[in-house]
Design an enzyme around this catalytic site. Structure first.
Site, PDB file in Angstrom:
ATOM      1  N   HIS A 152      15.662 -37.259   0.171  1.00 37.21           N
ATOM      2  CA  HIS A 152      14.974 -37.546   1.435  1.00 37.21           C
ATOM      3  C   HIS A 152      13.483 -37.229   1.357  1.00 37.21           C
ATOM      4  O   HIS A 152      12.885 -36.809   2.345  1.00 37.21           O
ATOM      5  CB  HIS A 152      15.648 -36.778   2.570  1.00 37.21           C
ATOM      6  CG  HIS A 152      17.054 -37.238   2.795  1.00 37.21           C
ATOM      7  ND1 HIS A 152      17.361 -38.349   3.539  1.00 37.21           N
ATOM      8  CD2 HIS A 152      18.232 -36.768   2.310  1.00 37.21           C
ATOM      9  CE1 HIS A 152      18.673 -38.538   3.534  1.00 37.21           C
ATOM     10  NE2 HIS A 152      19.219 -37.590   2.785  1.00 37.21           N
TER      11      HIS A 152
ATOM     12  N   GLU B 295       8.101 -16.536  -8.783  1.00 31.42           N
ATOM     13  CA  GLU B 295       7.396 -15.252  -8.705  1.00 31.42           C
ATOM     14  C   GLU B 295       7.282 -14.592 -10.066  1.00 31.42           C
ATOM     15  O   GLU B 295       6.361 -13.823 -10.310  1.00 31.42           O
ATOM     16  CB  GLU B 295       7.957 -14.308  -7.629  1.00 31.42           C
ATOM     17  CG  GLU B 295       9.383 -13.956  -7.693  1.00 31.42           C
ATOM     18  CD  GLU B 295       9.835 -13.026  -6.557  1.00 31.42           C
ATOM     19  OE1 GLU B 295       9.027 -12.499  -5.779  1.00 31.42           O
ATOM     20  OE2 GLU B 295      11.062 -12.812  -6.481  1.00 31.42           O
TER      21      GLU B 295
ATOM     22  N   ARG C  61       4.411  -0.489  -4.459  1.00 27.35           N
ATOM     23  CA  ARG C  61       4.064  -0.956  -3.115  1.00 27.35           C
ATOM     24  C   ARG C  61       2.781  -1.779  -3.091  1.00 27.35           C
ATOM     25  O   ARG C  61       2.427  -2.343  -2.049  1.00 27.35           O
ATOM     26  CB  ARG C  61       3.897   0.247  -2.175  1.00 27.35           C
ATOM     27  CG  ARG C  61       5.141   1.093  -2.025  1.00 27.35           C
ATOM     28  CD  ARG C  61       4.875   2.232  -1.076  1.00 27.35           C
ATOM     29  NE  ARG C  61       4.668   1.745   0.265  1.00 27.35           N
ATOM     30  CZ  ARG C  61       5.597   1.663   1.196  1.00 27.35           C
ATOM     31  NH1 ARG C  61       6.821   2.057   0.930  1.00 27.35           N
ATOM     32  NH2 ARG C  61       5.322   1.206   2.394  1.00 27.35           N
TER      33      ARG C  61
ATOM     34  N   LYS D 269      12.858 -16.749  -7.634  1.00 24.39           N
ATOM     35  CA  LYS D 269      12.767 -15.824  -8.775  1.00 24.39           C
ATOM     36  C   LYS D 269      11.920 -16.439  -9.873  1.00 24.39           C
ATOM     37  O   LYS D 269      11.109 -15.778 -10.504  1.00 24.39           O
ATOM     38  CB  LYS D 269      14.190 -15.566  -9.275  1.00 24.39           C
ATOM     39  CG  LYS D 269      14.432 -14.219  -9.839  1.00 24.39           C
ATOM     40  CD  LYS D 269      14.944 -13.203  -8.863  1.00 24.39           C
ATOM     41  CE  LYS D 269      14.013 -12.948  -7.707  1.00 24.39           C
ATOM     42  NZ  LYS D 269      14.585 -12.248  -6.618  1.00 24.39           N
TER      43      LYS D 269
ATOM     44  N   GLU E 169      17.154 -19.315  -4.073  1.00 21.12           N
ATOM     45  CA  GLU E 169      16.853 -17.980  -4.599  1.00 21.12           C
ATOM     46  C   GLU E 169      16.378 -18.068  -6.051  1.00 21.12           C
ATOM     47  O   GLU E 169      15.429 -17.395  -6.449  1.00 21.12           O
ATOM     48  CB  GLU E 169      18.090 -17.077  -4.459  1.00 21.12           C
ATOM     49  CG  GLU E 169      18.080 -15.808  -5.293  1.00 21.12           C
ATOM     50  CD  GLU E 169      16.856 -14.919  -5.105  1.00 21.12           C
ATOM     51  OE1 GLU E 169      16.079 -15.117  -4.156  1.00 21.12           O
ATOM     52  OE2 GLU E 169      16.663 -14.026  -5.957  1.00 21.12           O
TER      53      GLU E 169
ATOM     54  N   CYS F 172       0.832  -1.187   0.000  1.00 21.23           N
ATOM     55  CA  CYS F 172       0.000   0.000   0.000  1.00 21.23           C
ATOM     56  C   CYS F 172       0.874   1.247   0.000  1.00 21.23           C
ATOM     57  O   CYS F 172       1.813   1.348   0.779  1.00 21.23           O
ATOM     58  CB  CYS F 172      -0.945   0.071   1.188  1.00 21.23           C
ATOM     59  SG  CYS F 172      -2.153  -1.240   1.216  1.00 21.23           S
TER      60      CYS F 172
ATOM     61  N   TRP G 240      -2.593  -2.937  -1.722  1.00 23.18           N
ATOM     62  CA  TRP G 240      -2.250  -4.361  -1.759  1.00 23.18           C
ATOM     63  C   TRP G 240      -3.180  -4.996  -0.728  1.00 23.18           C
ATOM     64  O   TRP G 240      -3.029  -4.772   0.466  1.00 23.18           O
ATOM     65  CB  TRP G 240      -0.784  -4.564  -1.373  1.00 23.18           C
ATOM     66  CG  TRP G 240      -0.318  -5.971  -1.504  1.00 23.18           C
ATOM     67  CD1 TRP G 240       0.192  -6.561  -2.625  1.00 23.18           C
ATOM     68  CD2 TRP G 240      -0.289  -6.974  -0.474  1.00 23.18           C
ATOM     69  NE1 TRP G 240       0.525  -7.866  -2.357  1.00 23.18           N
ATOM     70  CE2 TRP G 240       0.248  -8.151  -1.046  1.00 23.18           C
ATOM     71  CE3 TRP G 240      -0.668  -6.994   0.873  1.00 23.18           C
ATOM     72  CZ2 TRP G 240       0.410  -9.312  -0.320  1.00 23.18           C
ATOM     73  CZ3 TRP G 240      -0.499  -8.175   1.593  1.00 23.18           C
ATOM     74  CH2 TRP G 240       0.040  -9.316   0.990  1.00 23.18           C
TER      75      TRP G 240
ATOM     76  N   ASN H  54      -2.248   2.161   5.507  1.00 24.48           N
ATOM     77  CA  ASN H  54      -1.365   1.034   5.190  1.00 24.48           C
ATOM     78  C   ASN H  54      -1.122   0.298   6.498  1.00 24.48           C
ATOM     79  O   ASN H  54      -0.739   0.920   7.478  1.00 24.48           O
ATOM     80  CB  ASN H  54      -0.055   1.578   4.598  1.00 24.48           C
ATOM     81  CG  ASN H  54       1.020   0.515   4.486  1.00 24.48           C
ATOM     82  OD1 ASN H  54       0.708  -0.673   4.361  1.00 24.48           O
ATOM     83  ND2 ASN H  54       2.264   0.923   4.534  1.00 24.48           N
ATOM     84  N   GLY H  55      -1.354  -1.014   6.505  1.00 20.14           N
ATOM     85  CA  GLY H  55      -1.136  -1.781   7.732  1.00 20.14           C
ATOM     86  C   GLY H  55      -2.338  -2.673   8.002  1.00 20.14           C
ATOM     87  O   GLY H  55      -3.152  -2.929   7.105  1.00 20.14           O
TER      88      GLY H  55
ATOM     89  N   LYS I   5       6.408  -4.651  -3.732  1.00 18.68           N
ATOM     90  CA  LYS I   5       7.843  -4.452  -3.561  1.00 18.68           C
ATOM     91  C   LYS I   5       8.233  -4.338  -2.095  1.00 18.68           C
ATOM     92  O   LYS I   5       9.292  -4.787  -1.684  1.00 18.68           O
ATOM     93  CB  LYS I   5       8.253  -3.180  -4.320  1.00 18.68           C
ATOM     94  CG  LYS I   5       9.739  -2.932  -4.361  1.00 18.68           C
ATOM     95  CD  LYS I   5      10.412  -3.904  -5.302  1.00 18.68           C
ATOM     96  CE  LYS I   5      11.908  -3.749  -5.348  1.00 18.68           C
ATOM     97  NZ  LYS I   5      12.542  -4.978  -5.862  1.00 18.68           N
TER      98      LYS I   5
HETATM   99  C1  AGP Z   1      12.215 -10.755  -4.131  1.00 17.71           C
HETATM  100  O1  AGP Z   1      12.206 -10.997  -5.491  1.00 17.71           O
HETATM  101  C2  AGP Z   1      10.911 -10.719  -3.490  1.00 17.71           C
HETATM  102  N1  AGP Z   1       9.972  -9.903  -4.150  1.00 17.71           N
HETATM  103  C3  AGP Z   1      10.853 -10.663  -1.979  1.00 17.71           C
HETATM  104  O2  AGP Z   1      11.136 -11.951  -1.536  1.00 17.71           O
HETATM  105  C4  AGP Z   1      11.760  -9.674  -1.230  1.00 17.71           C
HETATM  106  O3  AGP Z   1      13.092 -10.033  -1.382  1.00 17.71           O
HETATM  107  C5  AGP Z   1      11.373  -9.655   0.256  1.00 17.71           C
HETATM  108  O4  AGP Z   1      10.062  -9.200   0.385  1.00 17.71           O
HETATM  109  C6  AGP Z   1      12.302  -8.822   1.109  1.00 17.71           C
HETATM  110  O5  AGP Z   1      12.279  -7.496   0.718  1.00 17.71           O
HETATM  111  P1  AGP Z   1      13.351  -6.471   1.232  1.00 17.71           P
HETATM  112  O6  AGP Z   1      14.658  -6.844   0.610  1.00 17.71           O
HETATM  113  O7  AGP Z   1      12.854  -5.137   0.769  1.00 17.71           O
HETATM  114  O8  AGP Z   1      13.405  -6.582   2.725  1.00 17.71           O
END
Ligand code: AGP
Length: 607
Positions: free
Chosen positions: A500, A484, A27, A481, A477, A2, A74, A100-101, A602
């Protein structure tokens, strides 16, 4: 999570609100809205969709007013509907509010307000706040006391902003665990979730702290503590010029590709960060009895990669904990240090982990990209990445920058603890210095290997990403990527873990991307090839991501991504970038919303 923008000025503020809204869209982008006061009435327009789409539907630019609020959402409470979009109005329509929150106790408040005749139009937790203010305003006829009384009843996290026709010259705002800052400039006053809300107009900022509210007029700001009403005196700060959103993709189709292309430059910047800051953190680590690394999502995977560098270079085991779980596991107190990693510096899970540590007397440090963020202000030692704005919701360039910075800290720690001879340090520094050029070549050449096969990869619905040692973190990681960006199911794990349980899923319909370490890492190399054989034996398709000339491709892979032969020190970074490029082209083949994937944001400022 948000985005809030507010402006009060002496001319029409709608253009500034819309610029702020566009710059805050990263956001959250499921719906947005704008409210302004004109002719003694609040004019509200809002709808479902990304900012550009809603701007067209609702013709925001037709609005006019000297004071207004904008919000991009969001969704947390209540689906993605017009009614749930912000701003929200009170029954009379005299108050408009954005938030926001999460308000944890919104249900009992809503029930209480309903008994008093308030009618609700949305399913959001936010809407109760504006009705609550209205209810208390009915009692006193004054906004500020009503605002404060309402704040006192709220439990949870919030950054919120209010306008009212009863005082059309004032913005009211408050902050509790969600970021909110005030901008001062050009005869206007601004509110924003972050600098992007008004970065094109001013860099003069007053930061609200948790538990504070502010009354913002064109001629000044009064900050008070919510609980006591006591006035807080806080000076303006001049924010640095770098690190904010610029909505310009240049020649690139997506910000993700643009930001990957910036990695050589970003790595160079990370290498140029003053030694002093790096050595200071290394010294803190050296002097601490317990050290933790923390972050979440990609930032957590960065800490896992760093964990391997600390172990390998400095012989130091530094546990990496996902920041959401940190308070349930970490044993922190005086003499401990917590190093957080966060691109945005606003991620609530990571902020909470740091606050938890700080309250118990630990030293806190962070590697952060956004200079004006809460995390930079709150920690004892901040290292600013200087990676420039990262607009794509998927972290790419900030990830490699964070790895390089922590790798440098590990090297300095190794020197401080007598684990690294000067000659070896010099060699490692040379290897790091060669990385920008290496990445430039990789980023230019790799798409030719990936772009076409990506159409086939896009047809596979279940992916596994494996690696051993530091490459297990690279695999985690890269899987994140991949999922998402493409929305394909992808699970990352260490190659050893696969047998396992997960191996039960391997058959001819599944694909595995396997990161093969440089052959110099004999044990890891051999172990990775064993894992690959186990997959092949069960009919699984294997995409080998390996170094040129390492011999691994001869027997095993169904497809391959060939990387340049580089040293074991920098190879994980090259592999990370390769994983990002693979994710990008697979998502492109599927026509996904790459820069703004569904359901993501983000900056994740809710728990
Ligand atoms: C990364 O591609 C993601 N969108 C997400 O996991 C992100 O890294 C995570 O929310 C942490 O964000 P930050 O680095 O702003 O703390």
């Amino acid at each position: 999570m948000c985005g809030i923008c507010g402006v009060i000025g002496k001319t029409n503020v709608v253009p500034q609100l819309l610029t702020g809204l566009r710059n805050l869209e990263y956001r959250g982008y499921d719906s947005c809205g704008v409210a302004v006061i004109a002719d003694g009435t609040i004019h509200l327009r809002k709808n479902v969709g990304a900012v550009e789409e809603v701007e067209q539907k609702e013709q925001f630019q037709e609005l006019e007013g000297f004071i207004g609020l904008a919000h991009t959402r969001w969704a947390t409470h209540g689906g993605v509907t017009r009614a749930n979009a912000h701003p929200h109005l009170s029954c009379s329509g005299d108050f408009a509010l954005v938030h926001n929150g999460i308000i944890d106790n919104y249900r009992p408040i809503k029930a209480w307000l309903k008994e008093r005749g308030h009618q609700f139009l949305s399913q959001t937790d936010t809407e109760v706040i504006v009705h609550l203010i209205e209810e208390y305003f009915r009692e006193s006829g004054e906004i500020e006391p009503a605002f404060r009384k309402a704040l006192a009843r709220l439990e949870g996290s919030f950054a919120l902003a209010l306008i009212s026709t009863h005082d059309p010259h004032t913005l009211f705002c408050a902050r509790q665990e969600s970021p909110l800052i005030i901008g001062v400039g050009n005869g206007n006053m601004y509110l924003g979730s972050d600098m992007n809300a008004f970065v094109e107009y001013t860099r003069e900022v007053i930061c609200l702290e948790d538990g504070e509210y502010a009354v913002v007029r064109r001629d000044g700001v009064t900050i008070r503590q919510m609980q006591t009403g006591k006035r807080v005196v806080r000076a303006c700060e001049q924010m640095p010029d770098e690190g904010y959103t610029i909505n310009d993709k240049g020649k690139y189709q997506h910000f993700m590709l643009k930001e990957i292309a910036e990695e050589p430059e970003v790595v160079q910047k990370a290498l140029e960060i003053e030694d002093e800051a790096i050595i200071r953190l290394a010294r803190t680590v050296a002097q601490s009895a317990h050290v933790y690394l923390t972050g979440i999502g990609t930032a957590f995977y960065v800490t896992l990669i760093a964990q391997h560098y600390f172990a390998r270079l400095a012989d130091r085991y530094i546990p990496a904990l996902s920041s959401d779980e940190f308070p349930f596991l970490a044993q922190v107190g005086r003499g401990s240090t917590v190093i957080a990693v966060s691109q945005s510096g606003e991620t609530i899970d990571t902020l909470r982990a740091l606050r938890y540590a700080k309250e118990r007397g630990a030293t806190t440090a962070a590697v952060v990209n956004v200079p004006s963020s809460s995390m930079v202000r709150e920690v004892d030692q901040a290292i600013l990445q200087g990676a420039g704005p990262e607009i794509c919701v998927l972290s790419t360039k900030s990830t490699v920058s964070q790895v390089i910075i922590l790798l440098r800290v590990a090297l300095e720690l190794a020197v401080l603890e007598g684990k690294l001879e000067a000659r070896m340090k010099e060699q490692y520094e040379q290897e790091l210095a060669s990385l920008p050029a290496l990445l430039t070549d990789l980023i230019a050449s790799l798409p030719a290997q990936v772009r076409v096969p990506a159409y086939e990869y896009a047809k596979v619905h279940n992916w596994f990403f494996i690696g051993r040692g530091v490459y297990s973190a690279v695999a985690l990681e890269s899987a994140l990527k991949f999922k998402e960006s493409s929305y394909l199911h992808a699970e990352g794990m260490s190659g050893g873990f696969l047998k396992h349980g997960t191996i039960a899923l391997i058959d001819e319909t599944t694909s595995t991307a396997a990161f093969v370490p440089p052959p110099e890492e004999k044990e890891l190399f051999a172990l990775t090839l064993s894992s690959i054989q186990e997959i092949k034996a069960r009919g699984g398709f294997v995409l080998g991501i390996h170094q040129e000339g390492d011999g691994s491709e001869e027997k095993f892979f169904d497809a391959e991504i060939v990387l340049p032969a580089v040293s074991p020190l920098v190879a994980p970074v090259v592999a990370l970038t390769a994983g990002q490029i693979l994710a990008y082209y697979t998502a492109l083949a599927l026509g996904r919303s790459i820069d703004k994937p569904r359901a993501l944001a983000k900056s994740v400022t809710v728990t």
